[in-house]
Design a protein around this motif. Structure first.
Motif, short mmCIF file in Angstrom:
data_model
loop_
_atom_site.label_atom_id
_atom_site.label_comp_id
_atom_site.label_asym_id
_atom_site.label_seq_id
_atom_site.Cartn_x
_atom_site.Cartn_y
_atom_site.Cartn_z
N GLN A 572 -0.56 -18.80 -14.51
CA GLN A 572 -1.15 -18.51 -15.81
C GLN A 572 -2.60 -18.04 -15.66
O GLN A 572 -3.00 -17.03 -16.23
CB GLN A 572 -1.12 -19.75 -16.70
CG GLN A 572 0.18 -19.88 -17.45
CD GLN A 572 0.18 -21.10 -18.34
OE1 GLN A 572 -0.50 -22.08 -18.05
NE2 GLN A 572 0.96 -21.04 -19.41
N TRP A 595 9.69 -14.78 -9.91
CA TRP A 595 9.53 -14.84 -11.38
C TRP A 595 9.59 -16.27 -11.89
O TRP A 595 9.05 -16.59 -12.94
CB TRP A 595 10.59 -14.00 -12.07
CG TRP A 595 12.00 -14.51 -11.89
CD1 TRP A 595 12.84 -14.19 -10.89
CD2 TRP A 595 12.69 -15.44 -12.72
NE1 TRP A 595 14.01 -14.85 -11.03
CE2 TRP A 595 13.96 -15.64 -12.15
CE3 TRP A 595 12.37 -16.13 -13.89
CZ2 TRP A 595 14.90 -16.49 -12.71
CZ3 TRP A 595 13.31 -16.97 -14.43
CH2 TRP A 595 14.57 -17.15 -13.84
N CYS A 597 8.05 -18.82 -11.16
CA CYS A 597 6.80 -19.55 -11.29
C CYS A 597 5.91 -18.94 -12.37
O CYS A 597 4.79 -19.36 -12.56
CB CYS A 597 6.07 -19.60 -9.96
SG CYS A 597 5.55 -18.00 -9.39
N LEU A 598 6.41 -17.92 -13.03
CA LEU A 598 5.59 -17.26 -14.04
C LEU A 598 5.90 -17.81 -15.43
O LEU A 598 7.03 -18.22 -15.71
CB LEU A 598 5.88 -15.76 -14.03
CG LEU A 598 5.42 -15.00 -12.79
CD1 LEU A 598 5.99 -13.60 -12.80
CD2 LEU A 598 3.90 -14.94 -12.75
N ASP A 599 4.88 -17.80 -16.25
CA ASP A 599 5.08 -18.12 -17.66
C ASP A 599 5.58 -16.83 -18.32
O ASP A 599 4.80 -15.94 -18.65
CB ASP A 599 3.75 -18.57 -18.26
CG ASP A 599 3.87 -18.88 -19.74
OD1 ASP A 599 4.89 -18.49 -20.34
OD2 ASP A 599 2.94 -19.49 -20.27
N LEU A 600 6.89 -16.74 -18.48
CA LEU A 600 7.48 -15.47 -18.92
C LEU A 600 6.91 -15.02 -20.26
O LEU A 600 6.66 -13.83 -20.47
CB LEU A 600 8.99 -15.62 -19.04
CG LEU A 600 9.74 -15.76 -17.72
CD1 LEU A 600 11.20 -16.01 -17.99
CD2 LEU A 600 9.56 -14.52 -16.90
N ASN A 601 6.73 -16.00 -21.14
CA ASN A 601 6.21 -15.67 -22.46
C ASN A 601 4.88 -14.95 -22.35
O ASN A 601 4.67 -13.89 -22.94
CB ASN A 601 6.06 -16.97 -23.25
CG ASN A 601 5.68 -16.71 -24.69
OD1 ASN A 601 6.25 -15.82 -25.32
ND2 ASN A 601 4.71 -17.46 -25.18
N LEU A 604 5.32 -11.44 -20.09
CA LEU A 604 6.03 -10.34 -20.75
C LEU A 604 5.23 -9.79 -21.92
O LEU A 604 5.19 -8.58 -22.15
CB LEU A 604 7.40 -10.82 -21.22
CG LEU A 604 8.46 -10.82 -20.10
CD1 LEU A 604 9.71 -11.51 -20.56
CD2 LEU A 604 8.76 -9.39 -19.66
N LYS A 605 4.58 -10.70 -22.63
CA LYS A 605 3.76 -10.22 -23.75
C LYS A 605 2.60 -9.38 -23.24
O LYS A 605 2.28 -8.33 -23.79
CB LYS A 605 3.25 -11.40 -24.59
CG LYS A 605 4.35 -11.88 -25.53
CD LYS A 605 3.95 -13.07 -26.36
CE LYS A 605 5.09 -13.44 -27.30
NZ LYS A 605 4.95 -14.77 -27.86
N LYS A 608 3.78 -5.98 -22.07
CA LYS A 608 4.04 -5.07 -23.18
C LYS A 608 2.72 -4.52 -23.71
O LYS A 608 2.58 -3.33 -23.94
CB LYS A 608 4.79 -5.83 -24.28
CG LYS A 608 5.55 -4.90 -25.21
CD LYS A 608 6.49 -5.67 -26.09
CE LYS A 608 7.90 -5.74 -25.52
NZ LYS A 608 8.81 -6.51 -26.35
N ASN A 620 12.52 -8.37 -16.72
CA ASN A 620 13.71 -8.29 -17.55
C ASN A 620 14.97 -8.37 -16.70
O ASN A 620 15.92 -9.06 -17.05
CB ASN A 620 13.73 -6.97 -18.32
CG ASN A 620 13.11 -7.15 -19.69
OD1 ASN A 620 13.41 -8.11 -20.37
ND2 ASN A 620 12.22 -6.25 -20.06
N ALA A 623 14.65 -12.05 -14.31
CA ALA A 623 14.65 -13.33 -15.00
C ALA A 623 15.73 -13.37 -16.07
O ALA A 623 16.47 -14.35 -16.17
CB ALA A 623 13.29 -13.57 -15.62
#
Lengths: 1264, 221
Positions: A572, A595, A597-601, A604-605, A608, A620, A623
């Motif tokens: 993060q 992936w 270990c990543l905070d996808l939220n 990805l935001k 974008k 995409n 994960a």
């Protein structure tokens, strides 16, 4: 600890142990009044133990307290601080390898003994579990492990200084040697003297070395006479004795040092008692038990003032064939050389194997092993070098000058025994310090005059601790990692190393609490290398105030693929950090990270928002296993975004359709089918998810095609190679896609170039039999292919069109919709010559094939190889085509064309020339190339070529007339003159041998030329003149030269060549005339300089001629004189007359008349008789009585070959013409002759022939 | 004198020594996952717990979001590593990745939405089947501030929770009702001393550390 408390010096002196009573008696000190504080005597009982001193991290440090070692009470003795006492320096170790410590307890006792009981300075030491120090006044101090003085011993026999000390292996006995030869054995427990050996060694010498061997009761001793003695201690009936035997006599080279091999009982060699000895010229390895035998000896050269040094060590040796052995290694050193030898048992014999050689910078005092890997060498400037044996590199060095090293020179010089040592030993002994440097394990003890010092090699762990203590984190981490890596595949040691590094980390945490950023990089690296990531994520992370440095380091490691996971907290922070600085970099990092270990939220935001499309695709797909949303979300953006997105998408689609995941790796097997299907479905979907009302059909594929038609089609065609697009079903998929493509790409909204791409693509598909041919489609395709003209069509597009068409034709795909004739017509119209050529070939209409090649600019080169290939086949009608297109072919590549014609159709050249007759340019080109190919042109052709050259390329005429011989000279000349090509004309004139004309023309031409050209041309004219000299009469030549010179001399622009010209002409013309010319023509400033050379050469020529004349005269005279001398010597030669009578009149010769000796045969005639005979012969000849004259007579008359009238022996020619009359005293001559006669008579029978040969030429003697 | 060289604990679940050396707090770290239908308020619940905030229009979560929060219970410091998963169906496949290895889970439903309660039940079932057997599961009926238009009755949920051995509370991220309590309840229920709840490796290391400490203490005497 009370029992360990050492007796004070006083009590020792008073006790009856040892023999110190005399010392007490003589001592001037009042022992009772000794005050520890006043005399700085350390409280001996509270000294640290030796073991603790050796193992604690630093002397005088408070780390000892952390280890639970009771700290020593502060001592009044000023400690020799590490920084102040020694100068650290050296190579790799950075001062962390060698640890220096002063043995304070021992040093204090030595000093006090010297001061109080007049023990003198320390001279020798021995180190085992006890420490023994000998002094110059014969005292021996024995210390135990805690540096406590256990007993002291004083020599009562006046034996001088203690020169050698040695503890036996179990440390129960101490042998001490003295400078005057006494050897004493002392019980180490009590200090009692057990044996006094006064006569163990050579009388009147001192002890140099004392060493115990591996046998319990056997010691060795060497004396200053250079002899070695074995001391066997016996105890018979309770009486101690000792038998000493001389092993080596110093008479044959003095032994300087010796070193017994002490070996544990597990080794093969333990049955032997082995010692190494070294003299000033050799070293020996000797067994003394079970019997005395020399194993090996070797020469050892070195400087005269350097002693040899020896040291043994058991080393684990790994051989090249990976066998390991644990063998003793001997290091032998002298001067600055070190040699390492391995001693081992092989087939029951002891062998010595040379291992390596190390060369030092300076000469060495001593060599000691410190552990099996390092050797410590003290050099003559008292700098201690630590050498790593395996790499032969110096690890570290430390200056020991402050230790005040004790030298044993006095013993080597035999000062105590009256100096009765050899001068060589005395000289070498200048640097002797055998008994003041002792090693034990990894420690080296250095004896100073009043102190004892220790150097120890730190282990890896200790070095880390040392660096940590000095806050050298960078080095500590590097060292720790080196050590960790060195453990390689040994799990236990690896675990230990890891534990140590974790400890280092904890020390770091504790030490850098106030500056948590300090040296973060190395620590991070350490943790990553050993794989302790949890510590990295928690303890190290949480304490940081400013996290950016930490994140930078982590990023570096991610980029280098050292880690693929971080904790979610860190990821993060990492994402936030890089979003601020560089989103592009963030994308790279995300692509490298796992992936999970990543905070996808968050990611990805962010992706974008910051348009990190690749990261988006990656997450995409990996994960969410969502392969279509990248397409549906991103393809609509292609048009507005930079081309990177479009390209990334194409790569993504391509890899998906090929079953690979993006950006790397493979899609899991169970997903591949779905993924491919989904991607394809998504691409070919009729409407997008967010269907806009007036959306065109197939928005995704359309957008991609719009972005880059060619690449999109490439992606599709690559995909078509997958197995999903094969087989019945696959073909229908293809068909569908192609239909969609055709539907999308209508002429209304795409350019022709793009449609061209598509149609080419379709054509390829059809021709690869991958697509069902379908008349409508084919017609559509053919329509495009056969288009007469496409605006803005590039060459590449055109050739693609052609090759697509060609492919179709090859695969007979167009049979159904049109005939070949039709195709041919279309191809011709569309300028698709490649296709046309193919069709003509197919229809076997060869007449026009060459034309196709000619029309196609790209295929001109192939045309020639085509003709070359088929030239032998008459049906191909190559010649006819050549004739037809000859002019164009010449334009395209005259050289190739000419080659082809010359090679294959040389007979038809005339025909071809005729063809070209009206086009002079082409004719010229052809003829020129023929000429260049060394084709023999006819006279007419040459003339024609020459005429054309004159017309079009006058500059090449000259070269041509010189090279070619076929033309007729007269014609050529008139032609050349007509075109006023004077140079060529001159050449032709000369060729005609018309030098006059040539010369005249040249001179004319020269008049028109100026500057450099004129000079060059003048040179040419002079060459012409020179050539003319050989042909023309001299007068003409002279005329040429003068004309030329008259031209040249006045001209200023030819000044440079004037001199040369004059010089050249002087060889061919009369010099005086030349001078005159020069004088006359020098109109303005009759510069003497210009003619100076000329005059000089005239003078020198005249001198030369005079010289020649004189020389010739001399030679003539010489010849004449020589001839005369020869004649004279001939004339003076003695003659032998063998006959007593005249050969003609048969009268006695010696009758007062002149005689003529005929030489050769030894006959003689009277002068008168000879005359008469001559006349007779002559008259007979005159009378024509030829028949009567013999051949000999004729010869005689002719005077060429004269024979003796008696024996017809031939005489020398010109006899009658050159008779030399000599007037010699008659008597002498006759006497001579008689004597000669007598001799001749005697020898006649024996060697007539030989005598005959010795005859002189005929001579006439005159008697007067 | 106490050892100063050793400060800080080890990884998860290890002990830390304070400078004064007398009071020893335990450090616990737990992985907690939030599951539930979309738009039931998972993210809001976490946001309330971690930051004390509430957004009326919370953006929908993509994939999963990660947050941490530390709370103290008696003498134990509990650190929650919270994975707030996305509720949308398309992200369902991600969930196992997050609840695998989690020590606690909160299954959230919306009391106004019967479907979300049913979905919660399926989640509980899935957790019982797939997750670690010792996992502590809490059921949270969110949006309790809107209890006047509730669909899922408190008793019904309570009964379901008791039958399945779940912690149960009705919460409201908007008002903050029961939010901290449910996390505290979980923290209390989680085992903190024995190594049973933790993975093997960290527990083993902690034992070693204890030994070391004891030795050091002996040495210092």
């Amino acid at each position: 600890m009370n029992e360990l408390k050492a007796p004070s010096l006083q009590s020792l002196l008073e006790s009856d142990r040892g023999s110190s009573d005399s010392l007490l008696a003589e001592s001037l000190l009042d022992v009772d009044d000794l005050d520890d504080v006043e005399y700085s005597i350390p409280p001996s009982g509270e000294l640290p133990t030796l073991e603790s001193a050796l193992s604690e991290f630093e002397a005088d440090s408070d780390i000892g307290s952390e280890l639970g070692v009771p700290a020593p009470a502060p001592t009044p003795t000023p400690s020799l601080a590490e920084e102040g006492g020694v100068r650290n320096g050296g190579a790799g170790g950075g001062g962390s390898i060698m640890r220096y410590a002063m043995m304070h307890g021992v040093s204090a006792q030595i000093a006090s003994a010297a001061d109080r009981v007049n023990a003198g300075f320390a001279t020798a030491c021995a180190v085992s579990t006890l420490i023994g120090i000998g002094t110059s006044h014969g005292h021996i101090l024995n210390f135990d492990i805690t540096q406590t003085l256990r007993w002291a011993h004083q020599d009562k026999h006046g034996q001088g200084a203690v020169s050698a000390l040695s503890y036996n292996p179990d440390c129960t006995r101490l042998l001490a040697g003295y400078a005057r030869g006494l050897v004493v054995m002392i019980d180490t427990q009590s200090g009692d003297v057990l044996r006094n050996l006064f006569d163990a060694i050579t009388p009147n010498t001192g002890v140099l070395h004392l060493k115990w061997t591996s046998r319990p009761a056997l010691a060795l001793c060497s004396d200053s006479g250079g002899s070695v003695w074995s001391l066997s201690f016996t105890r018979k009936l309770g009486i101690r004795g000792c038998s000493s035997r001389c092993l080596f006599s110093g008479a044959r080279g003095e032994v300087c040092t010796m070193e017994p091999l002490l070996i544990d009982s597990s080794h093969d060699l333990d049955q032997y008692c082995i010692i190494a000895l070294a003299t000033l010229s050799k070293y020996f390895i000797v067994t003394i038990r079970p019997r005395l035998k020399v194993i090996k000896y070797h020469a050892l050269q070195g400087p005269a003032d350097c002693l040899p040094v020896l040291a043994w060590q058991m080393v684990l040796i790994q051989a090249a064939d990976t066998t390991r052995s644990f063998d003793p290694v001997l290091v032998v050193g002298r001067g600055n050389q070190l040699f390492f030898h391995q001693l081992f048992m092989a087939n029951g014999r002891i062998s010595l194997l040379y291992l390596r050689h190390v060369q030092m910078q300076t000469n060495l005092l001593s060599v000691h092993w410190l552990g099996p890997k390092c050797v410590a060498c003290m050099d003559i400037s008292e700098i201690l070098h630590l050498i790593d044996v395996r790499s032969s590199k110096e690890l570290e060095c430390i200056d020991m000058a402050n230790a005040g090293l004790v030298y044993g020179s006095a013993q080597f010089k035999g000062l105590a025994t009256g100096g009765n040592v050899s001068p060589a030993l005395a000289l070498a002994g200048t640097h002797a310090c055998y008994n003041s440097l002792m090693s034990r394990g990894t420690q080296l003890y250095i004896l100073g005059a009043r102190s004892l010092h220790m150097i120890a090699v730190r282990t890896w762990t200790e070095r880390i601790s040392y660096l940590v203590k000095n806050q050298r984190w960078q080095e500590a981490c590097d060292l720790a990692l080196d050590g960790y890596r060195a453990t390689a595949e040994r799990p236990r040691r690896k675990a230990q190393a890891k534990e140590r590094i974790i400890m280092l980390f904890k020390e770091y945490l504790a030490a850098s609490a106030r500056a948590p950023d300090y040296c973060l990089g190395p620590i991070v690296k350490c943790l990553i290398t050993i794989g302790e990531l949890e510590l990295l994520w928690t303890q190290l992370w949480e304490r940081l105030q400013n996290k950016s440095l930490y994140l930078q380091h982590i990023t570096e490691h991610i980029e280098n693929d050292n880690i693929h996971r971080v904790s979610p907290t860190i990821s993060q922070a990492l994402v936030d950090h890089w979003l601020e600085i560089s989103p592009t970099k963030l994308e790279e990092i995300i692509l490298k990270l796992d992936w999970t270990c990543l905070d996808l939220n968050q990611v990805l935001k962010a992706a974008k928002r910051y348009k990190l499309y690749r990261a988006q695709i990656y997450l995409n797909t990996h994960a969410l296993n969502d392969y279509s949303s990248p397409l549906t979300e991103l393809i609509p953006l292609v048009a507005q975004e930079p081309s990177g997105l479009g390209n990334a998408l194409l790569v993504y689609i391509s890899s998906c359709l090929a079953g690979r995941s993006y950006p790397s790796g493979e899609i899991p097997n169970d997903l591949v089918q779905n993924v491919k299907h989904e991607v394809l479905r998504c691409l070919t979907s009729l409407h997008s998810n967010t269907s806009v009302p007036n959306e065109l059909p197939y928005p995704y594929l359309r957008a991609l095609l719009k972005f880059d038609t060619r690449e999109t089609l490439n992606v599709i065609s690559l995909a078509f190679q997958e197995k999903e697009f094969n087989g019945e079903l696959g073909f229908s998929h293809r068909k569908r896609i192609i239909n969609i493509l055709l539907e999308i790409m209508t002429p209304e909204n795409t350019t022709w170039a793009e449609i061209g791409c598509l149609l080419n693509f379709i054509a390829q598909q059809i021709s690869q039999q991958c697509l069902k041919p379908d008349t409508q489609l084919l017609e559509k395709v053919l329509n495009h292919l056969a288009k007469e003209k496409i605006t803005n069509e590039t060459t590449r597009q055109h050739s693609e069109r052609e090759s697509a068409w060609h492919e179709l034709l090859i695969n007979n795909c167009l049979d159904e919709i049109s005939t070949d004739e039709e195709q041919l017509r279309l191809a011709k119209r569309a300028h698709c010559y490649y296709v046309e050529e193919y069709l003509l070939e197919k229809l076997q209409r060869y007449d026009d094939i060459v034309e196709c090649y000619l029309n196609n600019d790209q295929r001109h080169d192939t045309m020639f190889s085509y003709m070359e290939r088929h030239v032998q086949q008459p049906e191909r009608k190559i010649y006819e085509q050549i004739e037809k297109h000859f002019k164009r072919m010449l334009e395209i590549n005259a050289k190739e064309t000419t080659r082809l014609v010359d090679f294959h159709f040389s007979a038809k050249i005339n025909k071809l020339l005729e063809v070209l007759q009206e086009d002079e340019q082409s004719l010229l080109t052809f003829l020129e190339h023929l000429h260049r190919r060394r084709f023999v042109l006819t006279a007419t052709q040459s003339a024609q070529l020459l005429a054309l050259l004159c017309k079009f390329k006058p500059e090449e005429v000259d070269e041509f007339v010189r090279q070619c011989d076929e033309y007729r000279v007269e014609e050529a000349l008139s032609l050349v003159l007509a075109y006023k090509l004077n140079k060529s004309a001159i050449y032709l004139y000369e060729k005609q041998a018309n030098y006059h004309n040539a010369f005249e023309l040249s001179v004319e031409l020269l008049a028109t030329l100026h500057g450099e050209a004129a000079a060059t041309f003048a040179q040419e004219i002079s060459d012409l003149c020179v050539r003319a000299t050989n042909v023309l009469p001299k007068a003409d030549c002279e005329k040429f030269w003068f004309t030329l010179l008259q031209q040249i001399l006045p001209r200023d622009d030819l000044k440079s060549s004037t001199k040369h010209m004059l010089h050249l002409s002087s060889q061919y013309v009369d010099l005086p005339k030349l001078v005159q010319l020069v004088m006359n023509t020098r109109n303005v400033s009759g510069n003497f300089g210009d003619i100076k050379d000329l005059l000089m050469s005239m003078l020198s020529q005249s001198r030369l001629e005079t010289d020649t004349m004189e020389k010739t005269l001399q030679v003539k005279c010489q010849d004449l004189a020589n001839a005369f001398a020869r004649k004279r010597s001939e004339a003076k030669r003695g003659l032998l007359v063998s006959a007593m009578r005249c050969a003609i009149c048969q009268q006695r010769l010696y009758n007062q008349s002149d005689i003529l000796v005929l030489g050769g045969c030894g006959h003689a005639v009277h002068d008168k008789c000879a005359t008469t005979y001559n006349e007779t012969v002559q008259s007979r000849l005159n009378n024509g009585d030829i028949s009567q004259t013999t051949q000999a007579e004729k010869d005689a008359y002719n005077g060429i070959h004269v024979a003796c009238p008696h024996c017809s022996a031939e005489m020398r020619n010109n006899f009658y013409n050159n008779i030399i009359k000599l007037s010699e005293p008659k008597r002498t001559v006759s006497a001579l002759c008689e004597a000669a006669f007598n001799i001749q008579q005697e020898q006649q029978n024996v060697n007539q022939m030989g005598v005959l040969k010795l005859k002189a030429p005929p001579r006439k003697f005159t008697c007067n | 004198m106490a050892t100063t060289a050793r400060s800080g604990g080890n990884a998860s679940g290890s002990t830390a020594q304070r400078p004064n050396g007398t009071q020893q707090n335990k450090n616990c770290q737990f992985k907690l996952v939030l599951l539930g239908e979309s738009a039931v308020g998972k993210s809001s619940l976490v946001l309330r717990f971690v930051k004390g905030q509430f957004h009326e229009y919370q953006e929908s979560t993509i994939g999963a979001a990660f947050l941490t929060q530390t709370i103290c219970i008696e003498d134990t410091v509990v650190k929650f590593e919270i994975w707030d998963t996305a509720g949308q169906e398309r992200y369902h496949s991600l969930a196992p990745m997050y609840y695998r290895g989690a020590q606690a889970a909160i299954v959230v439903y919306d009391i106004q939405n019967q479907d979300s309660f049913q979905r919660a039940k399926t989640w509980v079932k899935e957790l019982h089947k797939q997750a670690s057997p010792n996992i502590v599961i809490a059921l949270a009926g969110n949006k309790a501030d809107l209890s006047n238009i509730r669909v899922v009755e408190y008793e019904e949920a309570k009964q379901y929770a008791e039958e399945n051995g779940l912690l149960f509370m009705e919460t409201s991220a908007k008002t903050g009702m029961n939010v901290n309590d449910i996390f505290l309840a979980i923290a209390k229920k989680l085992p903190k001393n024995d190594g049973a709840h933790n993975q093997g490796a960290p527990a083993g290391r902690r034992l070693n550390d204890n030994e070391n400490n004891r030795q050091t203490n002996n040495c210092c005497k």
